[in-house]
Design a protein around this motif. Structure first.
Motif, short mmCIF file in Angstrom:
data_model
loop_
_atom_site.label_atom_id
_atom_site.label_comp_id
_atom_site.label_asym_id
_atom_site.label_seq_id
_atom_site.Cartn_x
_atom_site.Cartn_y
_atom_site.Cartn_z
N TRP A 64 0.79 -1.23 0.00
CA TRP A 64 0.00 0.00 0.00
C TRP A 64 0.82 1.29 0.00
N ILE A 65 2.07 1.24 0.40
CA ILE A 65 2.80 2.47 0.71
C ILE A 65 2.97 3.38 -0.51
N GLN A 66 3.09 2.82 -1.71
CA GLN A 66 3.25 3.68 -2.89
C GLN A 66 2.01 4.54 -3.10
N GLN A 67 0.82 3.94 -3.08
CA GLN A 67 -0.41 4.71 -3.25
C GLN A 67 -0.58 5.72 -2.13
N CYS A 68 -0.22 5.33 -0.92
CA CYS A 68 -0.32 6.22 0.23
C CYS A 68 0.53 7.48 0.01
N ILE A 69 1.79 7.29 -0.33
CA ILE A 69 2.69 8.43 -0.53
C ILE A 69 2.25 9.27 -1.72
N GLU A 70 1.85 8.62 -2.80
CA GLU A 70 1.38 9.36 -3.98
C GLU A 70 0.19 10.23 -3.63
N SER A 71 -0.72 9.73 -2.81
CA SER A 71 -1.89 10.53 -2.43
C SER A 71 -1.49 11.72 -1.57
N ALA A 72 -0.47 11.55 -0.75
CA ALA A 72 0.01 12.68 0.07
C ALA A 72 0.67 13.73 -0.82
N LEU A 73 1.43 13.29 -1.80
CA LEU A 73 2.10 14.23 -2.71
C LEU A 73 1.13 14.93 -3.65
N ALA A 74 -0.03 14.35 -3.87
CA ALA A 74 -1.01 14.90 -4.82
C ALA A 74 -1.95 15.91 -4.19
N GLN A 75 -1.71 16.32 -2.97
CA GLN A 75 -2.60 17.28 -2.32
C GLN A 75 -2.64 18.61 -3.06
N THR A 76 -3.84 19.19 -3.16
CA THR A 76 -3.99 20.47 -3.85
C THR A 76 -3.43 21.62 -3.01
N ASN A 77 -3.29 21.42 -1.73
CA ASN A 77 -2.63 22.41 -0.87
C ASN A 77 -1.14 22.36 -1.20
N ASN A 78 -0.58 23.47 -1.65
CA ASN A 78 0.80 23.48 -2.14
C ASN A 78 1.86 23.44 -1.07
N ASP A 79 1.51 23.68 0.17
CA ASP A 79 2.53 23.74 1.22
C ASP A 79 2.41 22.54 2.16
N CYS A 80 2.71 21.36 1.63
CA CYS A 80 2.70 20.14 2.42
C CYS A 80 4.09 19.50 2.36
N GLU A 81 4.51 18.97 3.48
CA GLU A 81 5.70 18.13 3.49
C GLU A 81 5.23 16.73 3.83
N VAL A 82 5.86 15.74 3.21
CA VAL A 82 5.51 14.35 3.43
C VAL A 82 6.70 13.68 4.11
N ILE A 83 6.45 13.11 5.29
CA ILE A 83 7.51 12.47 6.07
C ILE A 83 7.08 11.04 6.37
N VAL A 84 7.97 10.08 6.09
CA VAL A 84 7.69 8.67 6.33
C VAL A 84 8.75 8.12 7.28
N VAL A 85 8.31 7.41 8.29
CA VAL A 85 9.23 6.66 9.15
C VAL A 85 8.95 5.18 8.93
N ASP A 86 9.94 4.48 8.38
CA ASP A 86 9.85 3.03 8.22
C ASP A 86 10.31 2.40 9.52
N ASP A 87 9.42 1.66 10.14
CA ASP A 87 9.66 1.08 11.46
C ASP A 87 10.25 -0.32 11.35
N GLY A 88 11.38 -0.42 10.64
CA GLY A 88 12.09 -1.69 10.54
C GLY A 88 11.38 -2.74 9.71
N SER A 89 10.75 -2.34 8.63
CA SER A 89 10.03 -3.30 7.77
C SER A 89 10.96 -4.41 7.28
N SER A 90 10.41 -5.62 7.20
CA SER A 90 11.18 -6.75 6.67
C SER A 90 10.77 -7.10 5.24
N ASP A 91 9.83 -6.34 4.68
CA ASP A 91 9.44 -6.53 3.29
C ASP A 91 10.12 -5.46 2.42
N SER A 92 9.57 -5.14 1.29
CA SER A 92 10.18 -4.17 0.38
C SER A 92 9.68 -2.74 0.58
N SER A 93 9.05 -2.46 1.71
CA SER A 93 8.53 -1.12 1.96
C SER A 93 9.60 -0.04 1.83
#
Length: 109
Positions: free
Chosen positions: A16-45
């Protein structure tokens, strides 16, 4: 409009993470920062997260659980407002703008 930090904790969410991040980046509000913390994933996240390059801010570390990940995200945030977004969810493009408009029209700022 004020700056909004969109904060995404991630653990084993490669599906899911790709769609999640893409939706955050696609916000119409121009002043957004997107921050992700990967909590030690063992998959390809982490690889998916890294593929966004400098369009997002991210960090990774050993698995400590959701609450420490959310606390770290809040420490990294520079926005006046925050939007938590779970890695298996997404935002509609105008979600942040609508919420800010509503908050400022009702005196919540």
């Amino acid at each position: 409009m004020p700056r909004v930090s969109i904060l995404i904790p991630c653990y084993n969410a490669e599906r899911w993470i790709q769609q999640c991040i893409e939706s955050a980046l696609a916000q119409t509000n121009n002043d957004c920062e997107v921050i992700v913390v990967d909590d030690g994933s063992s998959d390809s996240s982490l690889g998916v997260i890294q593929s966004f390059g400098d369009r997002i801010q991210f960090e990774t570390g050993p698995n400590q659980g959701g609450n420490p990940a959310r606390n770290r995200l809040l420490e990294l945030a520079t926005g006046e407002w925050v939007q938590y977004l779970d890695a298996d969810d997404y935002l509609l493009p105008d979600k942040v703008a609508q919420q800010l408009r509503h908050a400022t029209n009702t005196g919540c700022d």
